[in-house]
Design an enzyme around this catalytic site. Sequence first.
Site, PDB file in Angstrom:
ATOM      1  N   TYR A  35       0.850  -1.195   0.000  1.00 35.22           N
ATOM      2  CA  TYR A  35       0.000   0.000   0.000  1.00 35.22           C
ATOM      3  C   TYR A  35       0.884   1.242   0.000  1.00 35.22           C
ATOM      4  CZ  TYR A  35      -4.255   2.666   0.678  1.00 35.22           C
ATOM      5  OH  TYR A  35      -5.294   3.540   0.509  1.00 35.22           O
ATOM      6  N   LYS A  90     -20.352 -20.864  -9.038  1.00 32.39           N
ATOM      7  CA  LYS A  90     -19.668 -20.771 -10.331  1.00 32.39           C
ATOM      8  C   LYS A  90     -18.234 -20.310 -10.132  1.00 32.39           C
ATOM      9  CE  LYS A  90     -20.760 -21.238 -14.782  1.00 32.39           C
ATOM     10  NZ  LYS A  90     -21.829 -20.631 -15.571  1.00 32.39           N
TER      11      LYS A  90
END
Length: 430
Positions: A35, A90
Site C-alpha cells: 500500500y 460458479k
Amino acid sequence: MKNSALEYHSRFPKGKTKVVPTKPTENSYDLSLAYSPGVAYPCLEIEKQPDLVYEYTNRGNLVGIITNGTAILGLGNIGASAGKPVMEGKAVLFKKFAGIDVFDIEINETDPEKFITIVKALEPTFGGINLEDIRAPECFHIEKTLDESMKIPVFHDDQHGTAIISTAALLNSLEITGKKAGNIKVVINGAGAAAISIAEMLTHIGVKHESIYMLDSRGVINHKRTNLHESKLPFVRNTDAETLADIFPGTDLFIGVSVANVVTEEMVKTMAEKPIMFALANPDPEIPYPDAKRARPDLIMATGRSDYHNQVNNVLGFPFIFRGALDVRAKVVNMEMKLAAAYALSELTKLPVPIEVSEAYNEKEIRFGADYIIPKPLDARVLYHVAPAVAEAAVKTGVNQVEYPGRAAYVKFLESIMAQQQEPISALEI
C-alpha cells in the site's frame, strides 16, 4: 440434502469464496510495498502505459460473474441477492478447474440498457465477463451489445456453454452411429438462450438449418404462428406439426432444454434408426434415462445429471474457455474459439481414460462409445486440451492481444497454475 446444503453454506466463513493476499504482509516494509507509499509506483506506470495493468494487478486472471437474477438455475426470476449462492458456486468452479479468480457481482437492475451501462463501466476491473442466469430474450441483446462495445471477452454461459458441450457430444454420437450431420433431422424443445445458441452452433458442424425444428411453450414454431420474438423467426418452419408428439417421428437428434417429463416412451419409439437424445432439463430430464433406453435400446442418450452416463455439464467448457481467452488476452470469444473447444472435447473423449478418472466415478473402465461420448467433469486433462485449443483459435483469428508461447510451453504454464491451487477440505471430510 436441504439441511446439509444450508449448513454447508452457513458454516464459518460464510458462503463459498474469499479474497486472500498473494504477496507477503509480514512486516512494515511488506505493507509499505503493498500500500502506501509503494503502491503509487505501479499506479503511475499504468497511467503512462495502460496495458501494464496486466503486469502489476490480477486483472489478467480475474473474471466477473455478473447476473441480475432473472433466470437463476432452474429457479427463475428470484432476484439478484437470491442468485448470489449460484454465482459463488460458479466462482468455485472457475478456481478449482482452471485457477481463475472471480468476483461475483449481483446487479439489482432488470432494465437491459441500464444493466449494459453498469457492466460496461466495470471493464477496467476484469480480464473477462461471464454473464450468468439472465433471462431470454434480453440476454441476447445484452451480450451482443457488451461484446461489441468492450475490449475483453464477454461470454453468456447459459447460451454458449451448453451449446459447446452438446456440439462435442454430437460430433462423437455421429461418429458412433455413422450418421452425417447434413442428413439428420433435429428437434429442439425449448427456444430460450441455450436452444438458440445450440441451433446456431450445430449449423457450423454441418447440420442444415432447415432441418432444425424448434418448439417453445406454445408448440412447434411453424408458419401458422404469430407474434414471435425476433430471435425465433429464423426457426419458423412450413409444417403442420404443432406439438412435440407431432414433430417427433423420424427425428435423429432430440435436444431438450426445457422441462421434465414432456417426452414419452411412445414418442422415443418413433425416432429414426440409431437415435440420439440429449435430455438436458435439470434436475429431471425431459424423459427419465431408464425409460428412454427401455423404449429404444439403440439410443445414445445424454442428460444433465451425474448419476447416468454422458453428463452434459457446462463445467467442461467455461473455465477452460476463459483460461485460454485470458492467457492470450482475447478481445472476444468468437465462434472459432467455441468450435475449437467443442472439437477438443470430442477428441479427448477418444483417448484412453486414466484409471483415476474411472475410479472417481466408480467405474472399472471408461472407453469411447455410446455410454461415453463426452469427457467426465473430473478429468483433469480437459484443461490441457481445451484451453490451448481456445487460445490457438484466438491467435488464428487475430483476436489475441499478446503472443501465444506454443502448446508445450503453454501446457507447462497451466501445470504451474494448477500446482499452486490449494484444495479446501471436502464437505465429506468434515
